[in-house]
Design a protein around this motif. Structure first.
Motif, PDB file in Angstrom:
ATOM      1  N   LYS A  82      -8.554   9.492   8.006  1.00  0.00           N
ATOM      2  CA  LYS A  82      -8.006   9.568   6.832  1.00  0.00           C
ATOM      3  C   LYS A  82      -7.598   8.041   6.236  1.00  0.00           C
ATOM      4  CE  LYS A  82      -9.562  13.278   5.272  1.00  0.00           C
ATOM      5  NZ  LYS A  82     -10.583  13.398   4.303  1.00  0.00           N
ATOM      6  N   GLU A 131      -4.724  14.115   1.332  1.00  0.00           N
ATOM      7  CA  GLU A 131      -6.000  14.135   1.765  1.00  0.00           C
ATOM      8  C   GLU A 131      -5.971  14.704   3.166  1.00  0.00           C
ATOM      9  OE1 GLU A 131      -8.081  10.617   1.381  1.00  0.00           O
ATOM     10  OE2 GLU A 131      -7.348   9.912  -0.448  1.00  0.00           O
ATOM     11  N   ASP A 184     -10.476   5.559   6.498  1.00  0.00           N
ATOM     12  CA  ASP A 184     -11.348   5.680   5.336  1.00  0.00           C
ATOM     13  C   ASP A 184     -10.647   5.015   3.996  1.00  0.00           C
ATOM     14  OD1 ASP A 184     -13.014   7.092   6.664  1.00  0.00           O
ATOM     15  OD2 ASP A 184     -12.374   9.093   5.739  1.00  0.00           O
ATOM     16  N   HIS A 185      -9.400   5.136   3.993  1.00  0.00           N
ATOM     17  CA  HIS A 185      -8.475   4.532   2.839  1.00  0.00           C
ATOM     18  C   HIS A 185      -8.554   3.030   2.999  1.00  0.00           C
ATOM     19  CE1 HIS A 185      -4.883   3.759   0.293  1.00  0.00           C
ATOM     20  NE2 HIS A 185      -4.667   2.939   1.468  1.00  0.00           N
ATOM     21  N   GLN A 228       0.892  -1.224  -0.044  1.00  0.00           N
ATOM     22  CA  GLN A 228      -0.051  -0.174  -0.026  1.00  0.00           C
ATOM     23  C   GLN A 228       0.789   1.203  -0.123  1.00  0.00           C
ATOM     24  OE1 GLN A 228      -3.631   0.387   0.343  1.00  0.00           O
ATOM     25  NE2 GLN A 228      -3.463  -1.241  -0.460  1.00  0.00           N
ATOM     26  N   ARG A 260     -11.843   1.809   1.772  1.00  0.00           N
ATOM     27  CA  ARG A 260     -12.070   1.988   0.480  1.00  0.00           C
ATOM     28  C   ARG A 260     -11.217   0.825  -0.296  1.00  0.00           C
ATOM     29  NH1 ARG A 260     -11.305   7.512   0.826  1.00  0.00           N
ATOM     30  NH2 ARG A 260      -8.994   7.372   0.367  1.00  0.00           N
ATOM     31  N   HIS A 261     -10.032   0.391   0.191  1.00  0.00           N
ATOM     32  CA  HIS A 261      -9.361  -0.373  -0.602  1.00  0.00           C
ATOM     33  C   HIS A 261      -9.140  -1.706  -0.075  1.00  0.00           C
ATOM     34  CE1 HIS A 261      -7.802   3.749  -2.055  1.00  0.00           C
ATOM     35  NE2 HIS A 261      -7.662   2.886  -3.039  1.00  0.00           N
ATOM     36  N   HIS A 272       0.249   4.538  -1.694  1.00  0.00           N
ATOM     37  CA  HIS A 272      -1.035   5.554  -1.326  1.00  0.00           C
ATOM     38  C   HIS A 272      -0.726   6.594  -0.413  1.00  0.00           C
ATOM     39  CE1 HIS A 272      -3.772   3.123  -3.690  1.00  0.00           C
ATOM     40  NE2 HIS A 272      -3.348   2.120  -3.160  1.00  0.00           N
ATOM     41  N   ASP A 313      -1.311  10.121  -1.441  1.00  0.00           N
ATOM     42  CA  ASP A 313      -2.647  10.368  -1.751  1.00  0.00           C
ATOM     43  C   ASP A 313      -3.133  10.728  -0.338  1.00  0.00           C
ATOM     44  OD1 ASP A 313      -2.564  10.151  -4.326  1.00  0.00           O
ATOM     45  OD2 ASP A 313      -3.131   7.730  -4.179  1.00  0.00           O
ATOM     46  N   LEU A 314      -2.555   9.860   0.752  1.00  0.00           N
ATOM     47  CA  LEU A 314      -3.277  10.078   2.001  1.00  0.00           C
ATOM     48  C   LEU A 314      -2.559  11.563   2.685  1.00  0.00           C
ATOM     49  CD1 LEU A 314      -2.780   6.553   3.123  1.00  0.00           C
ATOM     50  CD2 LEU A 314      -4.996   8.056   3.279  1.00  0.00           C
TER      51      LEU A 314
END
Length: 179
Positions: A85, A56, A88-89, A46, A92-93, A49, A52-53
């Motif tokens: 966050k 965000e 949530d990630h 991961q 989502r994944h 990501h 992105d985190l």
């Protein structure tokens, strides 16, 4: 208060008063801090990501900065946002493939379950008997720590510690990670 909290708190207070250079510096420091924060919490698969985190979280900090209570530690507020966050990630994944279990798993006669039981016995056999028994009772059979501890004549705290150390030892031994 530690130096990180002191530094970030000073920057956020200045930025709330309209100091643009302080706000830029706050974002630079938060970016560096959040990269480390998320990098330590994500699985190797991961790691892509992380950025992105970070973005965000920075966006959330920007949009919610006026909700920060200046009477409280800034890092606690930041960690709450980052934690949400991250959750949530992960939601989502999350990939959770499932396969229906056949009836032959219920009685343990499936060859795969027999091999897994043998492998588990072999792995747990590398630990001291007391630790192995505690891990088996709590992690495999689903007993509470209190129940497992009482069968071994131990306190709950001692049982928790033995389980933790045993699992840590197994992870070090079988993970293949040569740190």
């Amino acid at each position: 208060m530690d130096s990180l909290e002191t530094r970030l708190r000073a920057l956020v207070l200045l930025s709330l008063d309209g100091d643009r250079p302080a706000y830029r510096q706050l974002l630079v420091e938060l970016t560096h801090y959040l990269r480390i924060y998320f990098g330590r919490r994500l699985a190797p698969s991961q790691k892509a990501h992380v950025e992105d985190l970070v973005q965000e979280t920075l966006l959330a900090v920007h949009t919610k900065r006026l909700t920060y209570d200046v009477a409280r530690p800034f890092t606690a507020w930041l960690h709450a946002i980052a934690q949400y966050k991250l959750i949530d990630h992960l939601r989502r994944h999350a990939i959770r493939p499932t396969e229906p279990l056949g009836d032959d798993f219920a009685d343990g006669t499936n060859p795969g379950s027999l091999m897994a039981a043998h492998d588990l016995d072999k792995v747990l056999g590398t630990l001291p008997e007391r630790t192995s028994t505690l891990i088996r009772k709590v992690k495999v059979e689903g007993s509470s720590i209190a129940e497992a501890a009482s069968t071994q004549g131990m306190s709950e705290g001692a049982a928790k510690l033995a389980i933790h150390r045993g699992l840590k030892s197994l992870m070090a031994r079988f993970s293949g990670d040569k740190r």
